[in-house]
Design a protein around this motif. Structure first.
Motif, PDB file in Angstrom:
ATOM      1  N   MET A 101       2.721   6.676   1.851  1.00  0.00           N
ATOM      2  CA  MET A 101       3.558   6.291   2.989  1.00  0.00           C
ATOM      3  C   MET A 101       4.722   5.431   2.476  1.00  0.00           C
ATOM      4  O   MET A 101       4.605   4.787   1.440  1.00  0.00           O
ATOM      5  CB  MET A 101       2.723   5.501   3.997  1.00  0.00           C
ATOM      6  CG  MET A 101       1.453   6.220   4.443  1.00  0.00           C
ATOM      7  SD  MET A 101       1.742   7.757   5.284  1.00  0.00           S
ATOM      8  CE  MET A 101       2.392   7.115   6.826  1.00  0.00           C
ATOM      9  N   PRO A 102       5.839   5.381   3.184  1.00  0.00           N
ATOM     10  CA  PRO A 102       6.144   6.103   4.439  1.00  0.00           C
ATOM     11  C   PRO A 102       6.768   7.466   4.207  1.00  0.00           C
ATOM     12  O   PRO A 102       7.147   8.142   5.157  1.00  0.00           O
ATOM     13  CB  PRO A 102       7.131   5.159   5.106  1.00  0.00           C
ATOM     14  CG  PRO A 102       7.877   4.538   3.980  1.00  0.00           C
ATOM     15  CD  PRO A 102       6.897   4.391   2.850  1.00  0.00           C
ATOM     16  N   GLN A 154       5.465  10.168   3.403  1.00  0.00           N
ATOM     17  CA  GLN A 154       4.568  11.263   3.774  1.00  0.00           C
ATOM     18  C   GLN A 154       4.453  12.292   2.648  1.00  0.00           C
ATOM     19  O   GLN A 154       4.351  13.498   2.876  1.00  0.00           O
ATOM     20  CB  GLN A 154       5.052  11.957   5.060  1.00  0.00           C
ATOM     21  CG  GLN A 154       5.068  11.090   6.287  1.00  0.00           C
ATOM     22  CD  GLN A 154       3.665  10.755   6.781  1.00  0.00           C
ATOM     23  OE1 GLN A 154       2.753  11.567   6.647  1.00  0.00           O
ATOM     24  NE2 GLN A 154       3.493   9.557   7.324  1.00  0.00           N
ATOM     25  N   ARG A 155       4.392  11.779   1.405  1.00  0.00           N
ATOM     26  CA  ARG A 155       4.316  12.670   0.250  1.00  0.00           C
ATOM     27  C   ARG A 155       2.844  12.963  -0.064  1.00  0.00           C
ATOM     28  O   ARG A 155       2.044  12.054  -0.270  1.00  0.00           O
ATOM     29  CB  ARG A 155       4.994  12.034  -0.961  1.00  0.00           C
ATOM     30  CG  ARG A 155       5.012  12.944  -2.185  1.00  0.00           C
ATOM     31  CD  ARG A 155       5.952  12.434  -3.249  1.00  0.00           C
ATOM     32  NE  ARG A 155       5.640  11.072  -3.628  1.00  0.00           N
ATOM     33  CZ  ARG A 155       5.816  10.585  -4.862  1.00  0.00           C
ATOM     34  NH1 ARG A 155       6.291  11.367  -5.794  1.00  0.00           N
ATOM     35  NH2 ARG A 155       5.528   9.323  -5.133  1.00  0.00           N
ATOM     36  N   ASP A 156       2.518  14.261  -0.097  1.00  0.00           N
ATOM     37  CA  ASP A 156       1.155  14.687  -0.388  1.00  0.00           C
ATOM     38  C   ASP A 156       0.928  14.580  -1.906  1.00  0.00           C
ATOM     39  O   ASP A 156       1.658  15.180  -2.701  1.00  0.00           O
ATOM     40  CB  ASP A 156       0.946  16.129   0.073  1.00  0.00           C
ATOM     41  CG  ASP A 156      -0.518  16.547  -0.007  1.00  0.00           C
ATOM     42  OD1 ASP A 156      -1.316  15.804  -0.609  1.00  0.00           O
ATOM     43  OD2 ASP A 156      -0.862  17.619   0.532  1.00  0.00           O
ATOM     44  N   LEU A 157      -0.125  13.812  -2.287  1.00  0.00           N
ATOM     45  CA  LEU A 157      -0.402  13.584  -3.704  1.00  0.00           C
ATOM     46  C   LEU A 157      -1.486  14.505  -4.250  1.00  0.00           C
ATOM     47  O   LEU A 157      -1.914  14.348  -5.395  1.00  0.00           O
ATOM     48  CB  LEU A 157      -0.831  12.125  -3.925  1.00  0.00           C
ATOM     49  CG  LEU A 157       0.137  11.054  -3.427  1.00  0.00           C
ATOM     50  CD1 LEU A 157      -0.455   9.677  -3.672  1.00  0.00           C
ATOM     51  CD2 LEU A 157       1.486  11.180  -4.120  1.00  0.00           C
ATOM     52  N   LYS A 164      -2.404   6.794   2.597  1.00  0.00           N
ATOM     53  CA  LYS A 164      -3.279   7.314   3.643  1.00  0.00           C
ATOM     54  C   LYS A 164      -4.255   8.328   3.053  1.00  0.00           C
ATOM     55  O   LYS A 164      -3.845   9.256   2.350  1.00  0.00           O
ATOM     56  CB  LYS A 164      -2.457   7.947   4.759  1.00  0.00           C
ATOM     57  CG  LYS A 164      -3.310   8.481   5.914  1.00  0.00           C
ATOM     58  CD  LYS A 164      -2.466   8.831   7.134  1.00  0.00           C
ATOM     59  CE  LYS A 164      -1.535   9.987   6.869  1.00  0.00           C
ATOM     60  NZ  LYS A 164      -0.803  10.393   8.089  1.00  0.00           N
ATOM     61  N   CYS A 165      -5.530   8.167   3.424  1.00  0.00           N
ATOM     62  CA  CYS A 165      -6.580   9.102   3.003  1.00  0.00           C
ATOM     63  C   CYS A 165      -6.937   9.970   4.209  1.00  0.00           C
ATOM     64  O   CYS A 165      -7.244   9.454   5.282  1.00  0.00           O
ATOM     65  CB  CYS A 165      -7.805   8.345   2.502  1.00  0.00           C
ATOM     66  SG  CYS A 165      -9.247   9.404   2.229  1.00  0.00           S
ATOM     67  N   VAL A 166      -6.898  11.292   4.054  1.00  0.00           N
ATOM     68  CA  VAL A 166      -7.224  12.254   5.109  1.00  0.00           C
ATOM     69  C   VAL A 166      -8.429  13.071   4.648  1.00  0.00           C
ATOM     70  O   VAL A 166      -8.395  13.702   3.595  1.00  0.00           O
ATOM     71  CB  VAL A 166      -6.033  13.182   5.414  1.00  0.00           C
ATOM     72  CG1 VAL A 166      -6.407  14.176   6.501  1.00  0.00           C
ATOM     73  CG2 VAL A 166      -4.803  12.380   5.796  1.00  0.00           C
ATOM     74  N   ALA A 167      -9.511  13.038   5.454  1.00  0.00           N
ATOM     75  CA  ALA A 167     -10.715  13.824   5.169  1.00  0.00           C
ATOM     76  C   ALA A 167     -10.886  14.852   6.270  1.00  0.00           C
ATOM     77  O   ALA A 167     -10.890  14.515   7.455  1.00  0.00           O
ATOM     78  CB  ALA A 167     -11.941  12.917   5.079  1.00  0.00           C
ATOM     79  N   SER A 168     -11.079  16.141   5.888  1.00  0.00           N
ATOM     80  CA  SER A 168     -11.177  17.206   6.896  1.00  0.00           C
ATOM     81  C   SER A 168     -12.176  18.258   6.449  1.00  0.00           C
ATOM     82  O   SER A 168     -12.371  18.484   5.263  1.00  0.00           O
ATOM     83  CB  SER A 168      -9.799  17.846   7.117  1.00  0.00           C
ATOM     84  OG  SER A 168      -9.333  18.440   5.911  1.00  0.00           O
ATOM     85  N   ASN A 169     -12.803  18.863   7.482  1.00  0.00           N
ATOM     86  CA  ASN A 169     -13.626  20.051   7.256  1.00  0.00           C
ATOM     87  C   ASN A 169     -13.520  20.936   8.490  1.00  0.00           C
ATOM     88  O   ASN A 169     -12.691  20.685   9.384  1.00  0.00           O
ATOM     89  CB  ASN A 169     -15.074  19.676   6.909  1.00  0.00           C
ATOM     90  CG  ASN A 169     -15.802  19.001   8.064  1.00  0.00           C
ATOM     91  OD1 ASN A 169     -15.269  18.867   9.155  1.00  0.00           O
ATOM     92  ND2 ASN A 169     -17.033  18.579   7.808  1.00  0.00           N
ATOM     93  N   ALA A 170     -14.338  21.954   8.574  1.00  0.00           N
ATOM     94  CA  ALA A 170     -14.245  22.894   9.689  1.00  0.00           C
ATOM     95  C   ALA A 170     -14.568  22.239  11.015  1.00  0.00           C
ATOM     96  O   ALA A 170     -14.229  22.776  12.077  1.00  0.00           O
ATOM     97  CB  ALA A 170     -15.189  24.069   9.446  1.00  0.00           C
TER      98      ALA A 170
END
Length: 891
Positions: free
Chosen positions: A266-267, A269-272, A302-308
């Motif tokens: 941030m800020p 919004q770059r995906d690492l 920012k940490c983003v965790a996702s699944n189905a």
């Protein structure tokens, strides 16, 4: 009597055969040629899409006369055996004169009557028909084998089925039928699960049944419940990282399936996730690695965790720390007893705290220490920190390096500064203050001055400068200086002064030069240990050593018949064993002693005379033991079933040692006394004169043993050297008497021999009385001839056990052999003897192993037991009186 109407039996059999032949002929003639279609049902009903085969088989007497065998479709068209590509109705030869109809992928267009025809003997036309019908079987319309509901919501497990007639649907989980209720609702197109939980995971079975056709079909559906991601607890929300270092921050999430972790800076919004030179993300563990942290990395990640099942986010703040840097540490030089100040400056973010440490010690010097001499003063500016180390009343021990240590959260930095303490000249306490020389030999006088700054050195003799003397040479002016003196006359002996000066003062050290000479006579020489061939000495040194230490002692020795010109000499360095070896037993020697120093040898001391002992048994072999392992009156073995005893080779006292005897027994302490356990002793002889160790094996664990070691030479055994030890606790090997197993075997063997002997005696007695043959017959025939010899043998046996000499009568002896290569000359009981020389009544009896010769001498055993024995010993004759002893005597 009326005659019977029935034919005779023979006629009846003929009539029966004729009738049977007629029946068989009629049956064979009645068989009609035909065709058989298998399966034999006239109507074959199959599900749409299935495949089938119908086999047409002629049923005739002579199948080889069948021709033109073929199948006709419902339109009476011949079905070719070589069909066109894509045809699903074909024929095939299944065996000789058999033709099969094959339908693959049955459709409604294929329904109808199929006819098989053939010609028999070119005259008879054969025909057979079968009806093929179809129906719609069970078909899965919408029933995926893997389905994924989300925990916490309702979900319908899809299972949509088509069939004609319409099917019935039922549900099972782990072979248990599911009933409506308890969170399950059965529907026409699936199974509704209300409020899905992780326990709803599993294999579900959807079963379709068509009662009209008897069809039943199952479909297994794996239901895996998906759980939305949640972050694991105890994860940092703020990370402090040192500039230039590497760091990692973990973002762990739980869920099903395993959540995928993405990091966004941030800020911008770059995906690492794809990774860069300075950032990388482990997609499996969710760890963000930061390489070579710089100040620009301050900020939010920012940490983003996702699944189905869903998506969650969390923020992590990164704070970059700047390591301290020590800018400067002052070096100072201060005179003794004054005040020294060492200043240190450093920077960093946050500003560091500063402390000091003396190099070579672990003592930290910082604010708040309770020492009236040493303190630390701080001064913190806007962009740097300053600290000053203050040492009052300086002494020489304060001299050295001091480390300035600056530290903050980012780490620490250090730098050394030097404190030099200046002081007037001093001399080391170990400086040599007395020197010796002789015979005008040059001598070097050394002087070392410790001072700061370095001192200059000058030399004086009896308070006058000596440096310009031609017999004196000076090397070095300070702080090291050597004076080489050649004492050509007594004036150069005396007190030399080393005078050292610097800006802080002066100091002097005195060195006395003395003249050395030979030592005086040895005060006393003591004969400590005397054996037949060796003497150990100890000395009381001379009253006057000549000014320098005694470095050796000398001895000159000779026999009485020799002159001192023929004497031998030996010398020993001081503090070594003073042992004189290779002397002759029973000889008289004269000795005189002298002391030796670097100047020379003293005069010989007074004459000493000593007669060496006669040859005798060896000295006691001293057992070598580490005194540290002693416990009370025994030592502890490190092993449970073995122990090695070691000893020192003793003096042989004029005769070489031929063997050692080692005897060891189990012992017990009873009323403070060691008592040997019966039948526990073992004895070993070691036939090596240089053997100094013996390993005892198969010992009992946690048991006391006493071991005795004796040395043996031609004269006899030494006094035993004893040792008591205890084996370690461990696996116990029972100590058993050696005769135990032999006794058991002997008893068994005796029983067997007794039985055999009894059998032989019975047989021999029978032979004796029946046929005058056998052992008894021979013995009774020879008894008279052997009577006298048996009496003599008995008399010899009576005395033979008392003493190993033969009893003989007046008969002439004959030379015989005892069967092992040894011979004897006698007509009596044969007794082997050890190697010994005996003199009886002026006649010599020689024994050599198992051979003896009596020189035609006959001795009564009772007289032999009373005769005195004479043995040659040290050129003298020794007489020992032999007395009658009991049968239990050791003799």
């Amino acid at each position: 009597m009326t005659r019977s109407r029935w034919p005779t039996p023979s006629l009846q059999l003929v009539l029966a055969l004729v009738l049977l032949s007629g029946f068989l002929t009629t049956d064979i003639a009645a068989k009609e040629p035909t065709l058989i279609i298998r399966p034999t049902q006239p109507k074959q009903t199959k599900p749409i899409g299935s495949s089938l085969i119908l086999n047409c088989q002629p049923d005739v007497d002579q199948p080889e006369f069948i021709t033109n065998l073929k199948w006709l479709d419902p339109m009476n068209r011949t079905i070719d055996q070589t069909p066109t590509a894509g045809a699903h109705v074909t024929t095939m030869v299944t065996s000789s004169n058999n033709l099969g109809l094959v339908i693959t992928g049955l459709t409604e267009a294929d329904v109808g009557t199929y006819t098989c025809t053939a010609m028999y003997s070119n005259s008879e036309y054969l025909v057979r028909s079968v009806v093929v019908d179809s129906f719609n079987d069970i078909t899965w319309v919408d029933a995926p084998t893997e389905q994924y509901p989300i925990a916490g919501s309702s979900y319908k497990v899809r299972c949509k089925v088509k069939a004609d007639p319409a099917p019935l649907i039922d549900w099972y989980k782990q072979d248990a039928r599911i009933q409506d209720g308890n969170g399950f609702v059965k529907d026409i197109d699936g199974l509704l699960i209300q409020n899905v939980t992780a326990e709803d995971d599993g294999i579900y079975k959807c079963r379709a049944i068509v009662l009209d056709t008897g069809s039943i079909l199952d479909r297994d559906i794996r239901v895996e419940v998906h759980i939305p991601p949640t972050f694991a607890p105890d994860q940092v929300s703020q990370l402090e990282v040192v500039e230039g270092d590497m760091a990692s921050v973990r973002c762990a999430a739980n869920g099903k399936p395993e959540p995928k972790v993405t990091w966004i800076q941030m800020p911008e919004q770059r995906d690492l996730s794809e990774g860069t030179e300075r950032y990388s993300v482990n997609k499996v563990t969710g760890v963000l690695n930061l390489n070579k942290i710089s100040r620009t990395d301050n900020g939010q990640f920012k940490c983003v965790a996702s699944n189905a099942a869903g998506l969650i986010e969390r923020m992590v703040k990164v704070i970059v720390l700047i390591k301290p840097q020590v800018l400067d540490v002052t070096n100072v030089s201060v005179p003794i007893d004054n005040v020294a100040k060492i200043t240190c400056t450093a920077n960093g973010n946050p500003l560091p705290s500063i402390m000091f440490r003396r190099v070579g010690t672990n003592v930290v010097i910082k604010s708040g220490i309770n020492d009236y001499r040493i303190s630390v003063e701080h001064d913190t500016a806007r962009d740097q920190a300053t600290a000053t180390l203050v040492i009052k009343h300086l002494n020489r021990t304060d001299d050295g390096l001091y480390t300035c240590i600056a530290s903050n959260k980012g780490g620490e930095a250090s730098k050394n500064g030097h404190l030099t303490v200046e002081f007037p000249p001093e001399f080391p306490s170990n400086m040599v203050k007395e020197m010796w020389t002789w015979n005008r030999m040059p001598v070097n006088l050394s002087c070392v001055s410790e001072s700061l700054p370095n001192a200059s050195i000058s030399w004086l003799l009896n308070n006058r400068l000596i440096e310009d003397d031609m017999n004196v040479q000076k090397f070095g002016k300070g702080p090291y200086s050597n004076l080489l003196v050649t004492p050509v006359d007594p004036r150069y002996y005396g007190v030399y002064k080393c005078l050292a000066k610097n800006i802080h003062g002066e100091n002097s050290a005195l060195i006395t030069l003395r003249e050395a000479h030979r030592p005086s006579k040895v005060s006393q020489a003591k004969f400590d240990v005397v054996t037949a061939t060796t003497i150990s000495f100890s000395f009381v040194g001379p009253t006057d050593t000549g000014g320098i230490r005694i470095k050796a002692y000398a001895v000159q020795y000779k026999e009485m018949s020799q002159t001192w010109e023929e004497a031998r000499n030996k010398s020993w360095p001081v503090d070594t064993p003073y042992i004189l070896e290779n002397l002759e037993a029973h000889r008289t020697y004269q000795f005189r002693f002298a002391a030796i120093n670097d100047v020379g040898t003293s005069e010989w001391g007074p004459l000493e005379q000593r007669t060496m002992p006669k040859r005798s048994a060896p000295e006691e072999p001293k057992i070598l033991v580490n005194k540290d392992v002693y416990t009370e009156d025994y030592i502890n073995s490190p092993y449970g079933n073995s122990y090695e005893v070691n000893w020192k080779i003793p003096a042989d006292n004029g005769e070489p040692i031929d063997h050692y005897n080692v005897n060891y027994c189990v012992i017990d302490k009873i009323n403070t006394m060691w008592t040997t356990r019966r039948d526990s002793c073992k004895n070993e002889q070691l036939r090596f004169q240089d053997r100094t160790a013996f390993l005892m094996n198969n010992l009992n664990a946690n048991t006391f043993y006493k071991v005795e070691v004796r040395a043996h030479n031609e004269i006899g055994y030494s006094v035993p050297s004893e040792l008591v030890f205890k084996t370690a606790a461990g696996v116990d090997i029972p100590l058993q008497p050696q005769h135990q197993h032999h006794l058991s075997s002997t008893v068994i063997l005796s029983i067997v021999l007794a039985v055999l002997f009894t059998i032989l005696v019975v047989i021999d007695v029978s032979c004796y009385f029946a046929n005058n043959t056998g052992i008894l017959y021979i013995l009774f025939g020879m008894c008279c001839r052997k009577k006298k010899r048996e009496e003599d043998a008995k008399l010899g046996s009576l005395y033979g056990w008392r003493f190993p000499l033969p009893y003989c009568n007046n008969s002439t002896g004959e030379s015989s052999s005892n069967g092992n290569g040894s011979s004897y000359t006698s007509d009596v009981e044969k007794v082997p003897l050890p190697d010994m020389n005996f003199v009886f009544e002026g006649k010599e009896l020689l024994t050599n192993g198992n051979t003896y010769q009596s020189n035609n001498m006959c001795i009564e055993p009772t007289e032999m037991l009373k005769k005195d024995t004479e043995v040659e010993y040290d050129v003298k004759r020794s007489v020992s009186q032999t007395r009658f002893v009991g049968k239990d005597s050791a003799v």
